[in-house]
Design a protein around this motif. Structure first.
Motif: not given
Length: 75
Positions: A37-53
């Motif tokens: 599981v990845a959570f990016v605070r203020g990341g916008g779209s899950g697939s474009s910011t948390a997805g690569p993590v």
């Protein structure tokens, strides 16, 4: 194969007013050995910011699966 679900959450206090982004992935889909599981605070779209993590972490797991699981107790 892997399975994944992305999402966003509105958070007024998030940086730049963006939504928080998250993704959950499990692999292999048929009988998961790992869940990430990845959570990016203020990341916008899950697939474009948390997805690569999660993609990089999952690739590491798949490349080193034997070594990683060798240290996991069974039973």
């Amino acid at each position: 194969t892997a399975m994944a679900k992305t999402g966003t959450a509105q958070a007024p206090a998030a940086p730049n007013g963006e939504t928080d982004a998250w993704i959950m992935a499990a692999s292999p889909a048929e009988d998961p050995a790992v869940v990430l599981v990845a959570f990016v605070r203020g990341g916008g779209s899950g697939s474009s910011t948390a997805g690569p993590v999660v993609r990089h972490a999952l690739q590491y797991f798949l490349d080193h699966r034997g070594e990683i699981l060798a240290g996991v107790p069974t039973g």
